[in-house]
Enzyme design. Structure first.
Site, PDB file in Angstrom:
ATOM      1  CG  ASP A   1      -1.987   2.170   6.732  1.00 31.66           C
ATOM      2  OD1 ASP A   1      -2.100   3.261   7.312  1.00 31.66           O
ATOM      3  OD2 ASP A   1      -2.167   2.044   5.504  1.00 31.66           O
TER       4      ASP A   1
ATOM      5  CG  ASP B   1      -4.510  -0.993   2.810  1.00 34.05           C
ATOM      6  OD1 ASP B   1      -4.569  -0.808   1.583  1.00 34.05           O
ATOM      7  OD2 ASP B   1      -3.975  -0.196   3.601  1.00 34.05           O
TER       8      ASP B   1
ATOM      9  CG  ASP C   1      -1.685   1.243   1.429  1.00 30.45           C
ATOM     10  OD1 ASP C   1      -2.323   1.684   0.467  1.00 30.45           O
ATOM     11  OD2 ASP C   1      -1.638   1.807   2.536  1.00 30.45           O
TER      12      ASP C   1
END
Length: 658
Positions: free
Chosen positions: A542, A546, A342
């Site tokens: 995080d 996600d 990410d």
């Protein structure tokens, strides 16, 4: 490992297995050691008298005491397992010793009991080190804390009674009682037990401190930010404890065949005994050969080959801030061959910062003047971009002017009066200059570099542009390179951000493949696509967005410091302190654990094969067979515990990633 912590705020781990009959805790390990020592002392008392030809009534009772002290515990546990229709190899060892005594080989049987009890005690103590190394972290946190009440009154309270929002006083030389942030004071903190950093770290107001770390020479006032049951140390202990209650696929496979193997071994033992008798062999040598066969063919070392390396790796990773939720996770980490990262909060710090200050020529302002003007106008605002501008001005030590008539327009920016002049700060697309030079070229240049442009107007005219961006983590580039080396392919960036900003940041980190503008379901779909193609994907994220990708991945790792609760619960592992560099380190550590598992299986298999062949082809003395069997068990146990050492982590993080 027994549950010792409040589980309310700890992400759930894999379903724990039922408690085995013999829990290798320190108490049980010491108990086994005492009985083994007693058996050894009694044996050494009886042996000289036996060899010297003394009457049997002198040494006979001593040998009998050896059988009792060294054999009662494994025999009892074996009988309980037999009651549950499980064949325990411990019971087979005791039966073999009693069989030796029954045919007059009292000395050999006693020697078997002594060696078996001693090796079992050593195995128990070695295995208990894994639990001790983790539980010992709890001893680092002090039992009491100095809590400050309103008015400055100080009271001494149990550390586990602290609540979020409490303020505690940490005096020089004391250990910090809870995870929190420094409110007042400066000092150096030795946090090697938590972060592994060799030198004390300077702490000042706003910095985070961890429970169990040692304060230096300054006094600190710390606001408690986490419940004691949710501190870094508590999470490590809890998650490692939960992980210890799970079994890796290799271990499950071994245990699946263990019972069949044990039954087959008993049948083979009967065959080794009866076939020679059928061909005219004497009873005593046939029975002795059969008992020796049963001992050396027992799969003790094979059973112990898998879990010690994996649990040692879990404990070591936990000490360095990576919490694997199960042994399955630790084994799988070493199998990943693709990585998806990410962007915001994972590759980046997740906090916008001013990166560019471009005063307009002819505005009469330099960089500091432009920044001070914008920060003064933004100071009353709570917008993340406004906080970034104010933070940048404070870092430069700039004085902010008084502001009146402040107004904020969502999506556009702020307006304020400073020194009798109207100042506007906000989006170039929403703030239209009434005159002056064209700032469009500067704005476009900043946006092409992945920055968010912030336009500053004074009395309607442009006086400059600020560039704001979420900074790449300092260890991001090295982490990407290390993961590329480990998996053989570069990580991929998955982000909901726009393509231009994503590609600019990816280039800084060394990532070439970017999937941008993705919704949460899109991220999960990409991961499923790779999984369907046969890749074993590690996803690192995080946020709530996600979580679907973390759940779909072969392995998901959440950044724990600012990670959402959903991400923390969904992920298989958590990086407590948001240190990206620990991710390739834990992958490398997992691969080392898998190599040790293979080494252990080879060692165990080689010992069993060699000893069985010797017994069937030649004449293997019972004491030598016992020594070889128990020696291999101890060897594989100690070999697995090598990963508890600090060197195992430093070598994994420093390049030993083959």
């Amino acid at each position: 490992m027994p549950a010792v912590l409040d589980q309310r705020s700890v992400p759930p781990a894999a379903e724990p297995r039922p408690a085995p009959p013999r829990r290798r805790t320190r108490v049980l390990a010491l108990s086994e050691a005492r009985w083994a020592l007693a058996a050894l002392v009694l044996f050494l008392m009886a042996l000289p008298m036996d060899l010297a030809g003394a009457p049997a009534w002198l040494w006979g009772p001593l040998y009998a005491a050896v059988y009792v002290t060294g054999g009662w515990e494994p025999g009892w546990e074996g009988l309980k397992a037999l009651k549950d229709k499980t064949l325990d190899v411990d019971l087979l060892m005791v039966v073999a010793a009693l069989g030796a005594a029954a045919i007059g080989q009292v000395l050999d049987g006693a020697l078997l009991i002594v060696i078996f009890a001693t090796s079992g005690a050593l195995e128990a103590i070695a295995t208990a080190r894994t639990a001790d190394s983790v539980r010992g972290l709890l001893d680092l946190a002090p039992l009491t804390a100095a809590r400050l009440l309103p008015g400055g009154v100080e009271e001494n309270v149990p550390a586990d009674s602290l609540a979020v929002g409490d303020t505690i006083l940490v005096r020089p030389g004391e250990r910090v009682a809870a995870d929190g942030k420094v409110l007042h004071g400066s000092s150096d903190i030795d946090q090697a037990t938590i972060t592994g950093e060799p030198l004390p770290v300077a702490k000042s107001p706003g910095d985070e401190v961890f429970a169990g770390t040692v304060n230096g020479t300054g006094a600190l006032r710390v606001r408690v930010e986490r419940d004691p049951a949710d501190s870094v140390i508590a999470r490590i202990v809890k998650m490692v404890g939960e992980a210890s209650g799970t079994k890796a696929p290799t271990q499950l496979f071994i245990e699946k065949i263990e019972q069949r193997y044990s039954i087959g071994m008993v049948i083979a033992t009967l065959a080794v005994f009866t076939i020679p008798l059928a061909f005219g062999s004497a009873l005593q040598p046939a029975l002795l050969r059969a008992m020796t066969f049963m001992i050396v063919a027992s799969p003790c070392a094979v059973v112990l080959s898998t879990m010690p390396p994996l649990l040692s790796a879990i404990a070591n990773a936990g000490r360095h801030g990576v919490l694997a939720k199960s042994a399955v996770v630790m084994e799988r980490l070493g199998q990943v061959d693709a990585v998806a990262l990410d962007k915001t909060g994972t590759l980046t710090e997740g906090t916008p910062r001013v990166t560019d200050i471009r005063p307009e020529p002819g505005s009469g302002l330099d960089e500091n003047g432009l920044l001070a003007l914008a920060a003064a106008a933004e100071h009353p605002s709570e917008h993340p971009l406004a906080r970034a501008v104010v933070r940048a001005a404070r870092e430069r030590g700039l004085a902010l002017a008084e502001v009146t008539d402040f107004a904020s327009a969502p999506g556009a920016g702020v307006t304020a009066t400073i020194g009798g002049r109207t100042v506007q700060v906000g989006s170039p697309a929403r703030l239209v200059p009434t005159g002056g030079p064209d700032t469009g070229g500067v704005v476009r240049a900043l946006e092409d570099r992945g920055r968010t442009a912030v336009l500053v107007l004074r009395d309607g005219g442009p006086v400059g542009v600020l560039g704001v961006a979420d900074r790449l983590r300092p260890d991001a580039k090295a982490t990407v390179a290390a993961l590329s080396e480990l998996t053989g392919r570069a990580p991929v960036l998955l982000t909901g951000d726009n393509e231009r900003a994503a590609r600019h940041l990816a280039a800084e980190a060394g990532i070439t493949e970017v999937r941008a503008g993705l919704l949460p379901q899109d991220k999960a779909a990409v991961v499923k696509e790779w999984e369907a193609a046969g890749r074993r994907v590690l996803v690192v994220g995080d946020g709530v967005n996600d979580a679907p990708a973390l759940a779909a991945a072969y392995i998901g790792i959440a950044m724990g410091k600012a990670g959402s609760d959903l991400a923390l619960e969904t992920a298989d592992a958590v990086v407590v302190r948001d240190e990206l560099a620990t991710i390739p380190a834990v992958v490398a550590l997992s691969r080392r654990a898998r190599r040790l598992v293979v080494q252990n299986l080879v060692i165990a298999g080689a010992f069993i094969t060699a000893l069985v062949a010797w017994d069937l082809i030649g004449t293997l003395p019972l004491p030598l067979g016992v020594a070889g069997h128990e020696g291999s068990t101890v060897i594989v146990g100690l070999n697995g515990l090598r990963l508890l050492r600090e060197h195992a982590w430093t070598s994994s993080s420093g390049g030993d990633r083959a």
